[in-house]
Design an enzyme around this catalytic site. Structure first.
Site, PDB file in Angstrom:
ATOM      1  N   GLU A 192       0.805  -1.225   0.000  1.00 27.75           N
ATOM      2  CA  GLU A 192       0.000   0.000   0.000  1.00 27.75           C
ATOM      3  C   GLU A 192       0.836   1.272   0.000  1.00 27.75           C
ATOM      4  O   GLU A 192       0.481   2.262  -0.651  1.00 27.75           O
ATOM      5  CB  GLU A 192      -0.974   0.003   1.180  1.00 27.75           C
ATOM      6  CG  GLU A 192      -2.170  -0.941   1.018  1.00 27.75           C
ATOM      7  CD  GLU A 192      -1.846  -2.410   1.230  1.00 27.75           C
ATOM      8  OE1 GLU A 192      -0.741  -2.715   1.732  1.00 27.75           O
ATOM      9  OE2 GLU A 192      -2.685  -3.267   0.902  1.00 27.75           O
ATOM     10  N   HIS A 209     -11.870  -4.410   8.134  1.00 25.80           N
ATOM     11  CA  HIS A 209     -12.283  -4.086   6.765  1.00 25.80           C
ATOM     12  C   HIS A 209     -13.498  -3.156   6.726  1.00 25.80           C
ATOM     13  O   HIS A 209     -14.118  -3.013   5.677  1.00 25.80           O
ATOM     14  CB  HIS A 209     -12.653  -5.354   5.982  1.00 25.80           C
ATOM     15  CG  HIS A 209     -11.486  -6.140   5.471  1.00 25.80           C
ATOM     16  ND1 HIS A 209     -10.523  -6.659   6.293  1.00 25.80           N
ATOM     17  CD2 HIS A 209     -11.121  -6.499   4.205  1.00 25.80           C
ATOM     18  CE1 HIS A 209      -9.631  -7.325   5.561  1.00 25.80           C
ATOM     19  NE2 HIS A 209      -9.964  -7.238   4.302  1.00 25.80           N
TER      20      HIS A 209
END
Ligand SMILES: Cc1ncc(C[n+]2csc(CCOP(=O)(O)OP(=O)(O)O)c2C)c(N)n1
Ligand SMILES: Cc1ncc(C[n+]2csc(CCOP(=O)(O)OP(=O)(O)O)c2C)c(N)n1
Ligand SMILES: [Mg+2]
Ligand SMILES: [Mg+2]
Lengths: 326, 324, 326, 324
Positions: D60, D129
């Site tokens: 990321e 999430h």
């Protein structure tokens, strides 16, 4: 062929700039965190001399040398240190954040490893745009412990991006030696699992650095992907100005000072040509004068207007929320 | 009571807790041999040895996560993330892991972890070493967050944090590093409590860290004019001591919040929202937030000075609120 | 000596558990993201059989096998999938977050690479406490691209921590093949620059995994530092239940299914001993019964009370801010 | 006007902008060959080729930073960070780098970068999430942040974001993924603007993303009782459309904010603080925030349902505010 006198000239400019900056800070004429690269000039100069003006670099907290070698002017850099609006960051961000699109300087950086991904991104951009620009990314060996270094090597290896990863390996990260912060000091070994090329160079020999960097840049430009270039060198000053560096053995410093990159090149040139000494002395003197002029000009300017601090946060001004006078 | 400097108080708390409890471990960049980037861990290596006092690589995520794992398995680590800005590099380990372990494990694991970090605000450290990110931390369930404004609190809060069984982030102010004050080594400062630094009946000023002296300064100015400012040192950013803040607002009816962070979604917004919610009926004037403008932190001294709230700004805000 | 029947038994329990979970999800009797490790059981079982109960593991999104192999009970795991209070996470966090201090399970993890540092931290803890506990950290080859993997290897290498890094190398990260996400697939090479030991094992042969893991654990326990253990294997199901896995070649799957770790061990045992087949059949049947009992028990329990969702955020309850009813 | 699903609208905006401007580049995990973890980039690889549509490793920070560098050097990248929770891993690159480059470089570099990310709230994705971290993003000078609640806005805001010269984070709701609505491919939706989804005179309810349908639902309930709820879809988290929010509060005198994030230092606090500050004189009742409790997001459906604000909760909050 590279002109060694040009290399010397740039190293002298860096040395003068940083020597001046050190004094200015000691005299409190400027402020801020100041990380000097004195002793490491050959890496910046050797690498940047292998680059074109439209190539890009990403730099570090120890970035004055990179910026000057890539074509940043001492005037605008000095103005930045003085907090003047004519500085590269309009006086607001200081020497840790010098950036200049015209000279291909993506920016110095106060986050260890923070500048690596943007350098990789510049290489990605070149590849996508079909340009043959190359990106060179500077970092210290301390940054090798940051995960992002590895993410960048992997990405660059996968996409065969035109990037040269330049490790300025001075064996210290702040007050901590490499034996304490890396499991092994041999940074070049990281090229292997990513299948990228590597070069190891004597970071105090500008000609050697330049040779190695030139090969790396040529590979990148030819579409042959990234190189990890490790240059062993040493910083003469403390981690930042004000750090007495009591943590290291004075002999270690003395040994490296024996290998001053400017003196080393001077010796080579003088051995080749007896008139070299005078020429180099002139370059030294001119470097000092140029820096002195920059200091005087910067000091004479007024401080950057206070209102400018909220400018350029966005390209088009937004209603600014908050602030003391909200 | 000894007088200590802020950083000495931190060191003293670390030393005392390490001596008291052999489970306490200190790790971070330059904390062992160098004694800390700014001296707060000096002497610990000599006294407690290299197993319990460790210099780490420049690996913020691994520092945080290793401390987490150690906290889950019998130690009480104090991890140092050198500057609050670098918390961005440890954010997954802090937010997605450490803060959630107790909850995710059904309360079967605990995380007696302390994270010490410095905010470089007001010290010329520039845009990547001076951000006040306490609002990020306050927004994370599972974390506790404190920010001492005095040597006494630096000692007391750190000690309490080390004894606490949940992850606590202790933000330290470089701007206060050399400030002196009494340190009571016997007294704990409980987490979750604010402190009224100065009582007053006309206006509440809430502040923390390096803005507490600013608020007190403003209060002195206003006192000369006969205006009574109650200065609440918020001190515990999470959980907020809502009762103390609301009680003060109930008394004064007026609230100014001062902080060095930018305004949008800052902790000042939370305190204003508290006043606009539970405190609404006692509120007699708009809540004013005196904050940094919505811009990164400038490096140049004169710009930095203008950037951060000063006592004058607080005085001006107070006057606006008092007009009502 | 390890008892191969015990290894088989555990693999069968994992297979049964995950097969049941798959069905339960398809029948919407349970919900959530479900990542199954069917086909990879030998890694979990071979590694965990080399560990003691007081050793620790850190697991992944594909963690049922690790948790069962380390001693997690199918009852409490199944209860968790059903959202029951008797589940490992009191029904609140689901199969991606199973943790159990008693069995030495630090936790499954929904963040790729997220569990590595805590596993290293557990090893650090053992070292500081003077315990001879070992920590094993599972991760997929996809996690090698996360920077934190490297930070962990460096730290573990520097401090010679008693940790075994277990890469479950199944050549896929979600729908992306390893050739697209790693510059080179040979993860074991990362041991070199960190000066740590490495082992490569056939991840579908539980005896081979167990041997390699045992050597790694022995080194760790003896204070000889970390090992990077790479096990090549393959997941039979999609990345998560519901993923049709159309992105991969059916022949690739078929070839690996030929190398079913349960069948492979069965063949070895049957070749050695003619009575083995019956014994293994019994183990299969018992595994299925155990899982079935767990399903029935879990399903019969009431849902975790809604109020429990705000519990355990802190060890001692705090005044909870916010909430719909604030 | 075609009717599209939310995810199709996203895809459509990406496609249109890639066709219009060859500087637009899409990169992220599983975005190219697989067409995105949830289909939003399907077909782009075929149409625009592997140079401009790239599957990345699971990295990321490198994704964010590489996109930043590309944005600084002539491209207009759209980087995907699969889930908002993973922004923690890219936080240094987003906050310390991308957000500051324009300011730090004296306005000489610009960062026409879009970061697309999904929030998994209300979809059973659990504690790592489904976090709503928009408050973190709103607290960062240099970023713009939007969160579309309809296919039309998903299209329009993404398109405007791609054409914008500053870094914009577009948060997408997995909960709305399959929702249908008209998409006007001609109309841009300007950043920085809220939308009044339903006018009403008695009470303002501010919401965004997946709580907009919740607010509208509550408004329908209350309409049956003759109560006029004005639903403001905040939509632009940063900058906030303060004028629209204040105008609504000026009209109704009452404010409820609904969001899926936890309460402390959330964007709800910012909006409440706005009302308590500039809006104070028009405010006739306490501001109520209807939010998730201060806990991680549960996975089990029944717990998740109870965790997030429902229409009933908004109705109850409205009643409390209307009593005043
Ligand atoms: C993310 C981050 N962590 C820590 C620091 C503090 N810091 C600044 S420079 C430095 C040492 C860097 O060492 P190296 O990369 O070898 O560069 P050198 O200073 O030797 O040139 C550290 C730890 C930082 N600026 N950023
Ligand atoms: C930080 C982070 N990035 C992305 C994801 C989404 N994701 C979940 S599993 C996965 C692939 C992991 O691949 P690998 O590590 O090889 O494990 P495998 O699924 O093959 O077992 C991805 C990208 C995530 N959960 N966390
Ligand atoms: Mg170094
Ligand atoms: Mg995999």
């Amino acid at each position: 062929m590279v002109d060694p006198y040009a290399l010397y000239e740039t190293m002298a400019r860096i040395r003068s700039f940083e020597t001046a900056a050190s004094k200015l800070l000691a005299q409190t004429r400027i402020g801020g965190f100041l990380h000097l690269s004195i002793g490491q000039e050959a890496v910046a100069v050797g690498v940047c001399a292998a680059l074109r003006r439209d190539d890009l670099i990403s730099s570090t907290h120890r970035g004055h040398g990179h910026c000057i070698a890539k074509g940043g002017t001492v005037e605008r850099m000095m103005a930045e240190m003085f907090g003047r609006e004519s500085g590269y960051c309009k006086g607001r961000a200081g020497s840790l954040h010098i950036a200049d699109p015209n000279a291909g300087i993506l920016g110095a950086n106060a986050i260890v490893g923070g500048g690596l991904p943007m350098g990789v991104g510049a290489a990605l951009s070149a590849q996508v745009r079909g340009s043959d620009q190359v990106s060179a990314v500077f970092f210290g060996e301390g940054a090798v412990a940051e995960g992002v270094f590895h993410e960048c090597l992997n990405l660059a290896g996968l996409w065969r991006l035109p990037v040269v990863f330049v490790c300025e390996h001075n064996s210290w990260a702040e007050m901590t030696p490499v034996t304490t912060h890396l499991a092994a000091p041999d940074v070049e070994e990281f090229a292997v699992p990513y299948r990228i090329a590597s070069e190891v160079a004597d970071g105090n020999d500008v000609l050697v650095v330049h040779d190695a960097a030139s090969r790396a840049v040529a590979r990148a430009r030819a579409g042959e992907g990234p190189t990890l270039l490790v240059c062993r060198t040493y910083r003469w000053r403390g981690h930042f100005e004000g750090d007495p560096a009591t943590y290291r053995d004075p002999d270690e410093l003395a040994a490296w000072q024996e290998r001053d990159p400017l003196r080393a090149l001077r010796e080579v040139l003088v051995a080749e040509d007896t008139s070299a000494a005078a020429r180099l002395d002139a370059l030294d003197a001119e470097a000092e004068r140029a820096v002195q002029r920059a200091v005087e000009a910067a000091e004479a300017e007024p401080p950057a207007p206070v209102g400018t601090v909220v400018e350029d946060v966005y390209r088009a001004p937004l209603a600014i929320h908050g602030g003391a006078h909200a | 009571m000894p007088e200590l400097k802020y950083w000495q108080a931190i060191r003293s708390a670390l030393r005392d807790e390490m001596a008291r409890d052999e489970r306490v471990l200190v790790l971070g960049e330059d904390v062992a041999q160098p004694g800390g980037p700014f001296g707060a861990t000096k002497g610990l290596l000599d006294e407690f040895g290299p197993s319990r006092v460790r210099d780490t690589p420049i690996s913020e995520a691994a520092i945080m996560g290793a401390a987490l794992g150690a906290a889950m398995t019998g130690l009480r680590p104090v991890a140092e993330i050198m500057f609050l800005d670098f918390m961005t590099l440890a954010a997954d380990q802090l937010v997605n892991q450490a803060a959630k372990v107790s909850w995710m494990s059904g309360g079967r694991f605990h995380v007696p972890l302390v994270v010490r970090t410095i905010c470089g605000n007001r010290r010329g450290t520039g845009p990547q070493h001076a951000q006040s990110l306490e609002a990020w931390l306050a927004h994370v369930p599972g974390l506790k967050v404190v920010w001492p404004s005095s040597p006494g609190d630096a000692y007391g809060l750190l000690k309490t944090a080390i004894r606490d069984d949940d992850p606590v982030v202790v933000v330290e102010s470089l701007a206060l590093w050399g400030s002196r004050g009494p340190v009571d080594e016997g007294a704990d400062v409980p987490l979750g409590t604010a402190a009224v630094r100065q009582p007053g009946g006309d206006l509440t000023v809430a502040a923390w860290g390096a803005t507490v002296p600013v608020a007190l300064d403003a209060a002195r100015h206003l006192a000369d004019e006969g205006i009574g400012v109650e200065v609440v040192d918020v001190r515990s950013i999470s959980p907020l001591d809502e009762a103390t803040i609301l009680a003060s607002v109930a008394k004064t009816g007026r609230l100014v919040v001062v902080h060095d962070a930018v305004s949008p979604a800052g902790v000042g917004a939370e305190i204003a929202a508290l006043a606009a919610g539970q405190g609404f009926d006692t509120l007699r004037a708009p809540v004013v937030r005196v904050t940094a403008p919505f811009a990164p932190v400038p490096f140049a001294k004169h710009l930095e000075t203008a950037y951060y709230p000063q006592a004058d700004d607080v005085v001006a805000a107070a006057r606006r609120v008092l007009e009502r």
